[in-house]
Scaffold this motif. Structure first.
Motif, short mmCIF file in Angstrom:
data_model
loop_
_atom_site.label_atom_id
_atom_site.label_comp_id
_atom_site.label_asym_id
_atom_site.label_seq_id
_atom_site.Cartn_x
_atom_site.Cartn_y
_atom_site.Cartn_z
N TYR A 211 35.31 59.39 60.75
CA TYR A 211 34.11 59.36 61.61
C TYR A 211 33.61 57.93 61.75
CZ TYR A 211 29.89 61.44 63.71
OH TYR A 211 28.89 61.80 64.56
N MET B 109 39.70 64.82 62.00
CA MET B 109 38.47 65.21 61.29
C MET B 109 38.34 66.73 61.21
SD MET B 109 35.65 62.68 62.92
CE MET B 109 34.28 63.53 62.19
N VAL B 110 38.63 67.37 62.34
CA VAL B 110 38.49 68.84 62.38
C VAL B 110 39.45 69.47 61.37
CG1 VAL B 110 38.80 70.89 63.81
CG2 VAL B 110 37.71 68.87 64.76
N SER C 50 38.25 69.04 57.78
CA SER C 50 37.10 69.88 57.47
C SER C 50 37.47 71.37 57.46
CB SER C 50 35.98 69.59 58.47
OG SER C 50 35.39 70.75 58.91
N SER C 51 38.31 71.80 58.42
CA SER C 51 38.59 73.23 58.56
C SER C 51 39.63 73.71 57.57
CB SER C 51 39.06 73.54 59.97
OG SER C 51 38.10 73.11 60.89
N VAL D 252 24.52 68.40 54.80
CA VAL D 252 24.66 68.83 56.20
C VAL D 252 26.13 69.14 56.50
CG1 VAL D 252 24.37 68.16 58.60
CG2 VAL D 252 22.65 67.54 56.93
N TRP E 210 29.90 69.38 57.87
CA TRP E 210 30.55 69.35 59.19
C TRP E 210 29.54 69.54 60.33
CZ3 TRP E 210 29.40 73.78 61.65
CH2 TRP E 210 29.13 74.91 60.86
N ALA F 64 27.07 68.03 60.94
CA ALA F 64 26.62 66.74 61.44
C ALA F 64 27.40 66.31 62.68
CB ALA F 64 26.77 65.67 60.35
N VAL F 65 28.63 66.75 62.81
CA VAL F 65 29.47 66.33 63.93
C VAL F 65 29.44 67.34 65.07
CG1 VAL F 65 31.66 65.20 64.40
CG2 VAL F 65 30.98 65.58 62.07
N LEU F 66 28.94 68.55 64.78
CA LEU F 66 29.00 69.63 65.76
C LEU F 66 28.31 69.30 67.10
CD1 LEU F 66 30.13 72.45 66.25
CD2 LEU F 66 28.04 73.40 65.29
N MET G 170 30.60 67.24 69.11
CA MET G 170 31.76 68.03 69.54
C MET G 170 31.40 68.91 70.73
SD MET G 170 34.45 67.54 67.57
CE MET G 170 35.41 69.03 67.60
N VAL H 95 21.94 72.29 63.05
CA VAL H 95 21.68 71.13 62.19
C VAL H 95 20.44 71.31 61.31
CG1 VAL H 95 20.89 68.74 62.31
CG2 VAL H 95 23.02 69.40 63.43
N ASP I 183 35.16 79.04 61.69
CA ASP I 183 34.86 77.63 61.51
C ASP I 183 34.48 76.98 62.85
OD1 ASP I 183 35.82 75.24 59.38
OD2 ASP I 183 35.68 74.70 61.50
N LEU J 225 33.78 73.92 64.02
CA LEU J 225 34.49 72.74 64.56
C LEU J 225 35.84 73.14 65.15
CD1 LEU J 225 33.91 69.81 62.05
CD2 LEU J 225 32.65 70.39 64.10
N VAL K 84 35.38 75.02 68.50
CA VAL K 84 35.06 74.12 69.61
C VAL K 84 36.29 73.33 70.04
CG1 VAL K 84 33.68 72.13 70.29
CG2 VAL K 84 32.64 73.97 68.97
N PHE L 259 39.15 64.76 75.52
CA PHE L 259 38.29 65.14 74.40
C PHE L 259 37.83 63.90 73.64
CE2 PHE L 259 37.08 67.79 70.73
CZ PHE L 259 36.50 68.84 71.41
N PHE M 133 34.03 62.61 73.31
CA PHE M 133 33.47 62.50 71.95
C PHE M 133 32.90 61.09 71.75
CE2 PHE M 133 33.71 61.76 67.36
CZ PHE M 133 33.17 62.94 66.86
N TRP N 258 21.15 60.76 62.57
CA TRP N 258 21.54 60.62 61.16
C TRP N 258 21.22 59.25 60.60
CZ3 TRP N 258 21.56 65.23 60.08
CH2 TRP N 258 22.19 66.19 60.88
#
Lengths: 318, 233
Positions: A41, A63-64, A67-68, A168, A170, A172-174, A177, A279, B19, B21, B24, B46, B50, B60
């Motif tokens: 990120y 990143m996805v 995290s996933s 927070v 993932w 945080a990035v939603l 996205m 968030v 999930d 993320l 999406v 994408f 982004f 943040w």
């Protein structure tokens, strides 16, 4: 001229710091995943402007996947016990509010004051980004005041930022996205398809039906897109202008104003508006990520009904 | 019709709480492919979107300051402060914030609030503190509900306040869009017609906060004399 890029570099440095603190936290079993997630990120902030779009896309997918599939685990540990915090609260009293309130105060002052500042005829800050830049500046001011006042260790802000950011996770990035998804929706012409469907399937021959379709359509489309700004042009070009204004002679200003607010009713009710709804659930450490939406749904529905009534009674009268 | 596949992915994915993320990302790829792009172009689109939307993440940036102050007892202080105000109930604290948020947003001061900088460190502890003062220990479930309500007033306040300000993004968007379609409206006209909904939003949500106070009273039991108004009215 100071623009968004400067803010992105600051953000990148902060997120990189969070990645490093995570990496160094040996007892944390998910430390490598977290370091990778926040590390990538940080790269998108520091170098995203200069990297090819395709590489940025791959970074996002990376990143996805981290995290996933890898998982980010739990938030970072508390750095002060409740007793320590209560003692500190007694010691500092209401002076603690000063840095916190400096953030909005300096942001507002900057928003109104910085826009017109020119150095050698060039604007000091990018006029179209004054608010964002003012917020970043205000945060730096508040941080400096807080550090001097509390005489905190130099590493404290980044360690604390890591604690909050990890809680927070993932989410945080939603929002970002979803904004990207919205752009893809627009690119693929999703809006056009929706308005065509509505026009085909709903009998739009009475004023009240048209008003309800437009307002409910704004809300529903916002629920899908997560953003009333994305719904507005589609619904207004598809239904509002040709029918409410064109066929039934309604007032465009009233229709547009109340139409947008009908969209906001949708914003209250959707997880797609992640920055407003998901968030905060993460920030407030709520176990149910839809807790905020559940509180807002009754207000959203009642207000949507109110908006329909207001539009129906006002739009054809003025 | 195929272009709606992505929307379907999002709806189903969110409904099943998969999930987020991943949902999406898949929705984005599906939408792009259905819209006729090849995989390389979809990923590029994408990535571009982004990167262009990085400013969304600016909220943040306040975390280091907020974290620093929290470590020094900011939340505890906010709680203590509210405990001293005798008339403060959770619902009233939230209602006062709602009014303040709507009024300041209607003057264009939308950055005065916010979930990271106001709700987490100040408003939520105050709302919880008011309940603690009145009822003693508050069960965890109720605590979460109070926090969710704190987040909600910030949203309702800013959404239904900001459109009264003439230079806010949405008003400019509406004006620009109508202009493209050959209709000229003044921002002040748009702002004026946002007022009835703003008033309705305050009334509706304030009533709900009154009901929320009653619910807390019923569930947690007010201390004798606290529930009834003082002075024998």
């Amino acid at each position: 001229m100071i623009g968004l890029e400067a803010v992105y570099v600051l953000m990148g440095l902060m997120v990189a710091g969070i990645a490093i603190v995570n990496f160094a936290d040996r007892p944390d079993r998910k430390r490598l995943n977290k370091a990778a997630f926040w590390g990538i990120y940080a790269v998108t902030f520091l170098f995203g402007t200069h990297l090819p779009d395709f590489v940025n896309g791959l970074l996002v997918i990376g990143m996805v996947l981290v995290s996933s599939i890898g998982g980010l685990g739990r938030g970072g540990p508390e750095s002060a016990t409740r007793e320590e915090r209560e003692a500190s609260a007694r010691r500092w009293g209401s002076r603690l509010f000063l840095p916190a309130l400096l953030i909005p105060a300096v942001t507002v002052a900057g928003t109104f004051g910085l826009g017109d500042v020119r150095v050698h005829g060039v604007p000091l800050v990018d006029p179209s980004q004054v608010t964002v830049i003012s917020l970043a500046l205000a945060t730096l001011v508040a941080l400096a005041v807080g550090m001097v006042m509390l005489r905190a260790p130099v590493r404290a802000p980044i360690v604390e930022a890591r604690r909050l950011m990890d809680s927070v996770g993932w989410a945080a990035v939603l929002p970002q996205m979803l904004a990207a998804l919205g752009a893809l929706f627009a690119l693929a012409g999703v809006g056009h398809v929706v308005s065509t469907l509505v026009n085909e399937w709903i009998p739009l021959d009475r004023a009240i039906v048209v008003v309800i379709t437009y307002a409910v359509g704004m809300a529903l489309f916002t629920i899908v897109m997560g953003n009333a700004f994305a719904a507005f042009p589609v619904m207004t070009a598809g239904i509002g202008l040709p029918l409410i204004v064109g066929k039934f002679g309604g007032d465009p200003a009233i229709m547009a104003a109340i139409g947008m607010l009908s969209g906001y009713c949708g914003t209250l009710m959707t997880p797609m508006a992640a920055n407003f709804n998901i968030v905060p659930a993460a920030l407030l450490e709520l176990p149910d990520q839809n807790a905020v939406i559940k509180v807002q749904i009754p207000t959203g529905i009642v207000l949507l009904a109110v908006n329909i009534a207001l539009m129906y009674f006002l739009v054809f009268r003025y | 019709m195929l272009t709606l596949l992505g929307v379907l992915v999002v709806v189903v994915g969110f409904a099943l709480r998969l999930d987020a993320l991943l949902v999406v990302t898949v929705a984005g790829i599906v939408t792009g492919l259905a819209g006729g792009l090849d995989l390389h172009d979809v990923i590029a689109a994408f990535g571009k979107a982004f990167t262009l939307n990085r400013y969304v993440a600016i909220v943040w940036f306040v975390l280091p300051v907020i974290g620093l102050l929290e470590r020094s007892g900011l939340k505890e202080r906010a709680r203590d402060l509210i405990a001293r105000i005798h008339a403060a109930t959770t619902g009233r604290v939230l209602m006062a914030y709602l009014a303040l948020r709507q009024i300041t947003a209607s003057m264009g001061l939308t950055s005065l609030g916010g979930q990271a900088q106001m709700v987490r460190p100040l408003l939520a502890p105050m709302a919880e503190g008011a309940a603690e003062t009145r009822y003693g220990d508050v069960p965890e479930k109720t605590r979460y509900l109070i926090r969710a309500n704190a987040a909600a007033v910030d949203n309702v306040g800013v959404f239904f306040g900001e459109d009264i300000f003439i230079a806010i993004g949405s008003i400019l968007l509406i004006k620009g869009f109508l202009q493209q379609n050959g209709i000229d409206v003044a921002p002040t006209t748009l702002a004026k017609w946002s007022v009835p909904t703003a008033v309705a939003a305050f009334v509706v949500h304030a009533v709900r906060l009154v009901l929320f106070d009653r619910r807390l009273n019923r569930e947690l039991g007010g201390r004798p004399g606290d529930a009834a108004p003082r002075g024998g009215r």
